[in-house]
Scaffold this motif. Structure first.
Motif, PDB file in Angstrom:
ATOM      1  N   GLY A   1       0.904  -1.120  -0.172  1.00  0.00           N
ATOM      2  CA  GLY A   1      -0.074  -0.189  -0.086  1.00  0.00           C
ATOM      3  C   GLY A   1       0.691   1.475  -0.056  1.00  0.00           C
ATOM      4  N   ARG A   2       0.095   2.268  -0.152  1.00  0.00           N
ATOM      5  CA  ARG A   2       0.881   3.743  -0.081  1.00  0.00           C
ATOM      6  C   ARG A   2       1.044   4.064   1.255  1.00  0.00           C
ATOM      7  NH1 ARG A   2      -0.044   6.927  -5.352  1.00  0.00           N
ATOM      8  NH2 ARG A   2       0.922   8.440  -4.530  1.00  0.00           N
ATOM      9  N   ALA A   3       2.344   4.931   1.396  1.00  0.00           N
ATOM     10  CA  ALA A   3       2.535   5.595   2.784  1.00  0.00           C
ATOM     11  C   ALA A   3       1.360   6.440   3.367  1.00  0.00           C
ATOM     12  CB  ALA A   3       3.796   6.432   2.699  1.00  0.00           C
ATOM     13  N   GLU A   4       0.800   7.261   2.547  1.00  0.00           N
ATOM     14  CA  GLU A   4      -0.304   8.159   2.877  1.00  0.00           C
ATOM     15  C   GLU A   4      -1.454   7.411   3.581  1.00  0.00           C
ATOM     16  OE1 GLU A   4       1.236   9.802  -1.141  1.00  0.00           O
ATOM     17  OE2 GLU A   4       1.011   8.108  -0.256  1.00  0.00           O
ATOM     18  N   GLU A   5      -1.815   6.294   2.843  1.00  0.00           N
ATOM     19  CA  GLU A   5      -2.886   5.433   3.425  1.00  0.00           C
ATOM     20  C   GLU A   5      -2.580   4.797   4.836  1.00  0.00           C
ATOM     21  OE1 GLU A   5      -4.518   4.010  -1.028  1.00  0.00           O
ATOM     22  OE2 GLU A   5      -3.160   2.969  -0.009  1.00  0.00           O
TER      23      GLU A   5
ATOM     24  N   LEU B   1       9.469  13.262   2.452  1.00  0.00           N
ATOM     25  CA  LEU B   1       9.601  11.908   3.099  1.00  0.00           C
ATOM     26  C   LEU B   1       9.098  11.865   4.508  1.00  0.00           C
ATOM     27  CD1 LEU B   1      10.885   9.049   2.891  1.00  0.00           C
ATOM     28  CD2 LEU B   1      13.045  10.010   3.733  1.00  0.00           C
ATOM     29  N   VAL B   2       9.406  13.034   5.180  1.00  0.00           N
ATOM     30  CA  VAL B   2       8.943  13.332   6.560  1.00  0.00           C
ATOM     31  C   VAL B   2       7.329  13.006   6.777  1.00  0.00           C
ATOM     32  CG1 VAL B   2      11.024  14.276   7.445  1.00  0.00           C
ATOM     33  CG2 VAL B   2       8.908  15.736   6.468  1.00  0.00           C
ATOM     34  N   GLU B   3       6.487  13.625   5.722  1.00  0.00           N
ATOM     35  CA  GLU B   3       5.164  13.364   5.753  1.00  0.00           C
ATOM     36  C   GLU B   3       4.753  11.893   5.494  1.00  0.00           C
ATOM     37  OE1 GLU B   3       0.953  15.429   4.188  1.00  0.00           O
ATOM     38  OE2 GLU B   3       2.901  16.069   3.275  1.00  0.00           O
ATOM     39  N   TYR B   4       5.365  11.018   4.842  1.00  0.00           N
ATOM     40  CA  TYR B   4       5.280   9.731   4.752  1.00  0.00           C
ATOM     41  C   TYR B   4       5.511   8.990   6.028  1.00  0.00           C
ATOM     42  CZ  TYR B   4       5.641  10.330  -0.504  1.00  0.00           C
ATOM     43  OH  TYR B   4       5.154  10.615  -1.851  1.00  0.00           O
ATOM     44  N   CYS B   5       6.703   9.245   6.599  1.00  0.00           N
ATOM     45  CA  CYS B   5       7.182   8.533   7.731  1.00  0.00           C
ATOM     46  C   CYS B   5       6.763   8.893   9.038  1.00  0.00           C
ATOM     47  CB  CYS B   5       8.585   8.522   7.638  1.00  0.00           C
ATOM     48  SG  CYS B   5       9.380   7.710   6.231  1.00  0.00           S
ATOM     49  N   LEU B   6       6.865  10.173   9.685  1.00  0.00           N
ATOM     50  CA  LEU B   6       6.448  10.670  10.819  1.00  0.00           C
ATOM     51  C   LEU B   6       5.292  10.265  11.414  1.00  0.00           C
ATOM     52  CD1 LEU B   6       8.712  14.157  11.333  1.00  0.00           C
ATOM     53  CD2 LEU B   6       8.965  12.053  12.592  1.00  0.00           C
TER      54      LEU B   6
ATOM     55  N   LYS C   1      -4.624  15.736  10.249  1.00  0.00           N
ATOM     56  CA  LYS C   1      -4.882  15.676   8.838  1.00  0.00           C
ATOM     57  C   LYS C   1      -3.560  15.501   7.748  1.00  0.00           C
ATOM     58  CE  LYS C   1      -3.375  20.694   8.631  1.00  0.00           C
ATOM     59  NZ  LYS C   1      -3.809  22.061   8.364  1.00  0.00           N
ATOM     60  N   TYR C   2      -2.625  14.935   8.616  1.00  0.00           N
ATOM     61  CA  TYR C   2      -1.403  14.444   7.995  1.00  0.00           C
ATOM     62  C   TYR C   2      -1.136  13.051   8.303  1.00  0.00           C
ATOM     63  CZ  TYR C   2      -0.298  19.422   7.669  1.00  0.00           C
ATOM     64  OH  TYR C   2      -0.457  20.916   7.544  1.00  0.00           O
ATOM     65  N   PRO C   3      -0.789  12.184   7.228  1.00  0.00           N
ATOM     66  CA  PRO C   3      -0.407  12.618   5.899  1.00  0.00           C
ATOM     67  C   PRO C   3      -1.884  12.829   5.118  1.00  0.00           C
ATOM     68  CG  PRO C   3      -0.238  10.268   5.957  1.00  0.00           C
ATOM     69  CD  PRO C   3      -0.624  10.637   7.299  1.00  0.00           C
ATOM     70  N   ARG C   4      -1.524  13.714   4.083  1.00  0.00           N
ATOM     71  CA  ARG C   4      -2.627  14.106   3.147  1.00  0.00           C
ATOM     72  C   ARG C   4      -2.901  13.025   2.275  1.00  0.00           C
ATOM     73  NH1 ARG C   4       0.286  19.468   1.116  1.00  0.00           N
ATOM     74  NH2 ARG C   4       1.958  18.099   1.594  1.00  0.00           N
ATOM     75  N   ARG C   5      -3.934  13.351   1.301  1.00  0.00           N
ATOM     76  CA  ARG C   5      -4.210  12.057   0.684  1.00  0.00           C
ATOM     77  C   ARG C   5      -3.121  11.809  -0.465  1.00  0.00           C
ATOM     78  NH1 ARG C   5      -6.703  16.667  -1.630  1.00  0.00           N
ATOM     79  NH2 ARG C   5      -6.073  17.130  -3.855  1.00  0.00           N
ATOM     80  N   PRO C   6      -3.258  10.486  -0.837  1.00  0.00           N
ATOM     81  CA  PRO C   6      -2.136   9.966  -1.771  1.00  0.00           C
ATOM     82  C   PRO C   6      -1.683  10.863  -3.062  1.00  0.00           C
ATOM     83  CG  PRO C   6      -3.649   8.062  -1.260  1.00  0.00           C
ATOM     84  CD  PRO C   6      -4.331   9.330  -0.698  1.00  0.00           C
ATOM     85  N   GLY C   7      -0.740  10.995  -3.031  1.00  0.00           N
ATOM     86  CA  GLY C   7      -0.038  11.925  -4.423  1.00  0.00           C
ATOM     87  C   GLY C   7       0.317  13.408  -3.836  1.00  0.00           C
ATOM     88  N   LYS C   8      -0.683  13.952  -2.656  1.00  0.00           N
ATOM     89  CA  LYS C   8      -0.497  15.253  -2.592  1.00  0.00           C
ATOM     90  C   LYS C   8       0.817  15.665  -1.746  1.00  0.00           C
ATOM     91  CE  LYS C   8      -2.691  19.143  -1.758  1.00  0.00           C
ATOM     92  NZ  LYS C   8      -3.244  20.005  -2.778  1.00  0.00           N
ATOM     93  N   PRO C   9       1.439  14.784  -0.949  1.00  0.00           N
ATOM     94  CA  PRO C   9       2.945  15.250  -0.442  1.00  0.00           C
ATOM     95  C   PRO C   9       4.050  15.334  -1.411  1.00  0.00           C
ATOM     96  CG  PRO C   9       1.874  13.476   0.967  1.00  0.00           C
ATOM     97  CD  PRO C   9       0.959  13.790  -0.317  1.00  0.00           C
ATOM     98  N   LYS C  10       4.088  14.421  -2.485  1.00  0.00           N
ATOM     99  CA  LYS C  10       4.791  14.616  -3.658  1.00  0.00           C
ATOM    100  C   LYS C  10       4.340  15.827  -4.374  1.00  0.00           C
ATOM    101  CE  LYS C  10       7.021  11.978  -7.305  1.00  0.00           C
ATOM    102  NZ  LYS C  10       7.346  10.734  -7.674  1.00  0.00           N
ATOM    103  N   LYS C  11       3.301  16.135  -4.870  1.00  0.00           N
ATOM    104  CA  LYS C  11       2.574  17.115  -5.633  1.00  0.00           C
ATOM    105  C   LYS C  11       3.040  18.636  -4.877  1.00  0.00           C
ATOM    106  CE  LYS C  11      -1.049  18.640  -8.800  1.00  0.00           C
ATOM    107  NZ  LYS C  11      -2.230  18.294  -9.207  1.00  0.00           N
ATOM    108  N   ASN C  12       2.572  18.564  -3.753  1.00  0.00           N
ATOM    109  CA  ASN C  12       2.741  19.938  -2.825  1.00  0.00           C
ATOM    110  C   ASN C  12       3.476  19.846  -1.566  1.00  0.00           C
ATOM    111  OD1 ASN C  12       2.243  22.425  -2.503  1.00  0.00           O
ATOM    112  ND2 ASN C  12       0.214  22.199  -1.555  1.00  0.00           N
ATOM    113  N   PRO C  13       4.734  19.534  -1.387  1.00  0.00           N
ATOM    114  CA  PRO C  13       5.344  19.226  -0.422  1.00  0.00           C
ATOM    115  C   PRO C  13       5.037  20.487   0.608  1.00  0.00           C
ATOM    116  CG  PRO C  13       6.917  18.966  -2.319  1.00  0.00           C
ATOM    117  CD  PRO C  13       5.668  19.695  -2.509  1.00  0.00           C
ATOM    118  N   LEU C  14       5.113  20.171   1.783  1.00  0.00           N
ATOM    119  CA  LEU C  14       4.926  20.860   3.103  1.00  0.00           C
ATOM    120  C   LEU C  14       6.225  22.187   3.073  1.00  0.00           C
ATOM    121  CD1 LEU C  14       3.760  18.516   5.920  1.00  0.00           C
ATOM    122  CD2 LEU C  14       2.489  20.172   4.695  1.00  0.00           C
TER     123      LEU C  14
END
Length: 241
Positions: free
Chosen positions: A130-134, A159-164, A228-241
């Motif tokens: 699965g995806r990190a955001e999910e 990466l930090v939005e995926y992992c933290l 609210k974090y992580p945001r929906r799939p694809g959002k962290p990569k498209k619009n990093p914090l």
């Protein structure tokens, strides 16, 4: 010709780590499986045995050289974006008692990793597709791991939005990165704080035997991650914090 045994032993000795003969056997079997499956699915561009050992196996376990310094609690380890099984499988081979979850978004790699676990006879290690955001929004996984490791997955502010979100408060996220990380870290400082993290250490060093530069970033989880974090799939990569 230098043997796998000699390369692993000498490389790990430089990190202050000791390897047993049966662990060397597991690494050899792991390498054979990876190179065989690499002809079917894209696991790695590194296929020369010496480089597999140094750039994959030894590189993967470098955080163990700093485990005491940063008081790493390895009771529940997540390898996020594991790919060919790095760093999770080498960490498990060197520290058999740790509990490891290997997570990846590609089903073909998950199938390969399931075979690796079976063929190597590894216990207390499993896989997640699965995806990190999910995963970060799933109550089964959110803030459940004492340690999250990630190697060569994304830039730090992504990466930090995926992992933290997956790290327990008091636990540690360890990013295995290459050299020249200063700009990347500066860009990620806001995201790290927002997600409940604090950089407690940055270790720059050369890999044993080959002198390739590497960086380990140790980020402690000091506060819960906002819901609210992580945001929906694809959002962290498209619009990093």
């Amino acid at each position: 010709m230098i043997s796998t045994r000699d390369i692993l032993t000498s490389g790990l000795e430089e990190l202050g780590l000791i390897i047993k003969p049966e662990q060397i056997d597991l690494f050899e079997k792991f390498m054979d499986l990876m190179l065989d499956w690499n002809e079917k699915i894209n696991l790695t561009a590194i296929t020369e045995p010496y480089e597999v050992i140094t750039k994959h196996f030894i590189d993967s376990v470098t955080p163990l050289a700093y485990a005491e310094k940063y008081e790493l609690d390895l009771s529940s380890v997540l390898d996020l974006g594991t790919g060919g099984g790095f760093p999770g499988v080498p960490l498990k081979i060197i520290r058999p008692k740790i509990s490891v979850l290997l997570a990846d978004s590609l089903k073909k790699r998950i199938k390969y990793l399931e075979l690796v676990i079976k063929e190597l006879g590894l216990k207390d290690i499993s896989v997640y597709h699965g995806r990190a955001e999910e995963m970060g929004q799933d109550p089964k996984f959110r803030e459940k791991f004492t340690n999250v490791f990630s190697r060569a997955v994304a830039e730090m502010n992504i990466l930090v939005e995926y992992c933290l979100p997956l790290v327990k408060v008091g636990g540690m996220f360890v990013a295995l990165k290459g050299p020249d990380l200063e700009d990347e870290l500066n860009q990620a400082k806001r995201a790290i704080k927002l997600l409940g993290g604090e950089i407690v250490g940055v270790e720059c060093f050369d890999l044993p035997l080959i002198n390739d530069s590497r960086t380990l970033v140790f980020i402690k989880k000091v506060n819960p991650t906002p819901g609210k974090y992580p945001r929906r799939p694809g959002k962290p990569k498209k619009n990093p914090l």
